[in-house]
Design a protein around this motif. Structure first.
Motif, PDB file in Angstrom:
ATOM      1  N   SER A  39       2.017   6.682   8.934  1.00 26.04           N
ATOM      2  CA  SER A  39       0.922   6.629   7.905  1.00 26.04           C
ATOM      3  C   SER A  39      -0.406   6.507   8.674  1.00 26.04           C
ATOM      4  CB  SER A  39       0.887   5.746   6.756  1.00 26.04           C
ATOM      5  OG  SER A  39       0.711   4.336   7.360  1.00 26.04           O
ATOM      6  N   THR A  40      -0.774   6.195   9.792  1.00 29.84           N
ATOM      7  CA  THR A  40      -1.741   5.784  10.569  1.00 29.84           C
ATOM      8  C   THR A  40      -2.344   6.792  11.338  1.00 29.84           C
ATOM      9  OG1 THR A  40      -0.996   4.510  12.169  1.00 29.84           O
ATOM     10  CG2 THR A  40      -1.522   3.232   9.944  1.00 29.84           C
ATOM     11  N   ASN A  69       0.932  -1.142   0.019  1.00 31.31           N
ATOM     12  CA  ASN A  69      -0.115  -0.026   0.022  1.00 31.31           C
ATOM     13  C   ASN A  69       0.716   1.176   0.011  1.00 31.31           C
ATOM     14  OD1 ASN A  69      -1.592   2.141   0.754  1.00 31.31           O
ATOM     15  ND2 ASN A  69      -2.889   0.934   2.197  1.00 31.31           N
ATOM     16  N   SER A  70       0.668   2.189  -0.957  1.00 30.53           N
ATOM     17  CA  SER A  70       1.686   3.169  -1.127  1.00 30.53           C
ATOM     18  C   SER A  70       1.522   4.024   0.254  1.00 30.53           C
ATOM     19  CB  SER A  70       1.080   4.298  -2.354  1.00 30.53           C
ATOM     20  OG  SER A  70      -0.278   4.551  -1.934  1.00 30.53           O
ATOM     21  N   ALA A  71       0.578   4.038   0.805  1.00 31.05           N
ATOM     22  CA  ALA A  71       0.486   4.946   2.163  1.00 31.05           C
ATOM     23  C   ALA A  71       1.512   4.283   3.294  1.00 31.05           C
ATOM     24  CB  ALA A  71      -0.821   4.822   2.886  1.00 31.05           C
ATOM     25  N   ASN A  72       1.758   3.085   2.764  1.00 33.54           N
ATOM     26  CA  ASN A  72       2.873   2.529   3.962  1.00 33.54           C
ATOM     27  C   ASN A  72       4.385   2.808   3.624  1.00 33.54           C
ATOM     28  OD1 ASN A  72       0.821  -0.540   4.414  1.00 33.54           O
ATOM     29  ND2 ASN A  72       1.294   1.242   5.960  1.00 33.54           N
TER      30      ASN A  72
END
Lengths: 84, 424
Positions: B136-137, A40-43
């Motif tokens: 990211s979270t 996942n690119s967010a990661n």
């Protein structure tokens, strides 16, 4: 730190971000993080933070942009380690 | 009249029991989940007791992947995902295929505030010019709808996925929102519930308002005393409750176990007018909400067998009982049975309505009324309105047909839902 050690340390970091259907054995130096490993690119921002902690280096925004494949990451890590 | 709506799954993460089995036993046997918290003492809280679900790393790892757990610092998400997953599994619902969401299933899962500890962690990073280290979270853990987002992703729900928020009314309101969506044919199944974070940053504001009991720090299990003459304020709590609401048609088609039927209910607000304020309920609105709930459910006042009140153990309990008595026009021995589970786990704030509703629904399947704790001496104003036989102090055998459940919240908001034992 020899390259092999850096590589295995990086694989250890990447492992947790792999989707269920991708295993750590699928990782090669050529692997693209999002397109091939399906991370996942967010990661990617989390991988960067983990790399910073594991290698005690700091990555800049440009470094993050360039970090598309495992090889890119290894090169950036080697460069930063050489700087310090 | 729309689709009939039934309950086919339950899950709970409560201070006095995680999982249905433990929670049921705790309610049956009067096991308290209220404990002394050293952190609250160290921080010089007046009230140093609270209800907090007891989780272990082993249990948590059964519900989350290692990746989800990485940097996870939002207790409400832990509770909500545990309760929600249990309810989904209890209903024997499948997890959507990899590429196709389940368009007929949705999530309406509320909270008051989410990821408070994560937010605190972020504030420290931001203030020390380390915003780049947030990861990211942070957003996902601190946005209110984080909880519905986590659950929606785990099951692959393709219908409405949202989070409601109406203070301590949240959980009960969510049940009615889910009911409406199914009754109107817009969804077949909705996982509804609510969660509330633990900890001093959530509970501190209530301590500052001086509405929490301060004299029970050495006797935590006695601190929460709904309907009692010696009620001294509400004990703060946390956790999550979850219910799968489903159209009767879908439930029958799947051969699902049916716990109870949701007949409907009502929500309203006192508008902070009359005796209502930001923190006090307008009794006219409360009575109206209860009456509207009965009308919507198409039942008579006399049909209500039992009430599960909001009844937090503040000075407002007698007022609430008076509102029920007026709205139902019933008193003395004719008053329905009434209980509050808060004596055993405190006031779980946004999670209270859902945790307590899970308990209410369990009363149908167990054919029992769960007893009121710490209420040996009933408040004299309540005793004037309700015969003490209607306030069970111990769990007793009873087969209720209709149970009314209400919750009231800051902002002068009210919700009342009507549950019925299921029979075809």
């Amino acid at each position: 730190m020899p390259k092999e050690e850096r590589y295995s340390k990086l694989k250890e970091i990447i492992k947790i971000y792999l989707p269920e259907d991708v295993s750590v054995e699928d990782i090669t130096e050529e692997s693209h993080f999002t397109k091939e490993l399906n991370i996942n690119s967010a990661n990617l921002v989390d991988i960067v933070l983990d790399v910073e902690d594991a290698f005690d280096i700091r990555l800049e925004n440009e470094d993050m942009d360039e970090m598309q494949t495992v090889k890119d990451a290894l090169q950036i890590i080697a460069l930063k380690l050489a700087d310090t | 009249m729309g689709e009939r709506v039934v309950i086919t799954g339950l899950g709970v993460c409560a201070p006095n029991g995680v999982g249905l089995q433990e929670f049921t036993k705790a309610l049956q046997d009067g096991i308290s989940g209220i404990r002394f918290h050293k952190t609250l003492e160290d921080l010089k809280f007046g009230c140093q007791v609270a209800g907090e679900p007891q989780l272990t790393d082993d249990l948590i790892s059964q519900y989350f992947t290692p990746l989800q757990l990485r940097g996870l610092n939002a207790s409400g998400i832990l509770y909500g995902v545990i309760a929600g997953t249990d309810a989904w599994n209890d209903a024997r619902l499948p997890i959507a295929e990899k590429d196709t969401p389940d368009w007929d299933s949705g999530i309406i899962f509320g909270t008051g505030i989410l990821g408070v500890d994560k937010f605190r962690e972020s504030i420290h990073l931001v203030d020390s010019q380390n915003v780049r280290r947030l990861g990211s979270t942070t957003v996902l853990q601190t946005m209110a709808s984080g909880i519905s987002a986590y659950l929606g992703g785990i099951f692959g729900c393709g219908n409405q996925v949202t989070t409601n928020s109406s203070a301590c009314t949240t959980g009960t309101e969510g049940i009615l929102m889910a009911y409406d969506r199914i009754a109107s044919g817009k969804a077949q199944r909705v996982l509804t519930g609510s969660c509330s974070d633990s900890g001093p940053y959530v509970w501190g504001g209530f301590d500052a308002m001086r509405i929490l009991p301060r004299q029970y720090n050495a006797n935590p299990t006695e601190a929460s005393r709904p309907m009692s003459a010696t009620a001294a304020g509400f004990v703060p709590g946390s956790g999550a409750g979850a219910l799968v609401l489903e159209s009767l048609e879908s439930a029958l088609k799947r051969g699902a176990k049916i716990y109870a039927e949701v007949l409907g209910g009502a929500v309203n607000s006192g508008g902070q007018r009359g005796e209502g304020s930001m923190t006090a309920a307008n009794s006219v609105a409360v009575q109206r909400c209860i009456r509207e709930a009965l009308v919507h459910a198409r039942i008579q006042n006399s049909d209500v067998d039992s009430i599960n009140g909001h009844l937090t153990a503040t000075a407002k309990d007698p007022t609430e009982i008076e509102n029920w008595a007026k709205a139902l026009d019933r008193k003395g021995k004719d008053f329905p049975y009434v209980n509050s589970f808060k004596g055993l786990f405190g006031h779980c704030l946004a999670a209270s309505g859902s945790i307590e509703s899970v308990g209410v629904v369990l009363q149908f399947s167990k054919e029992q009324l769960f007893g009121n704790a710490n209420c040996q001496e009933i408040h004299p104003e309540i005793a004037k309105l309700v015969d003490t036989s209607r306030i069970p102090r111990e769990t007793q055998a009873h087969s209720p047909k209709i149970i009314a459940k209400a919750s009231f919240g800051f902002g002068d908001v009210n919700a009342c839902v009507i549950f019925k034992s299921y029979s075809d």
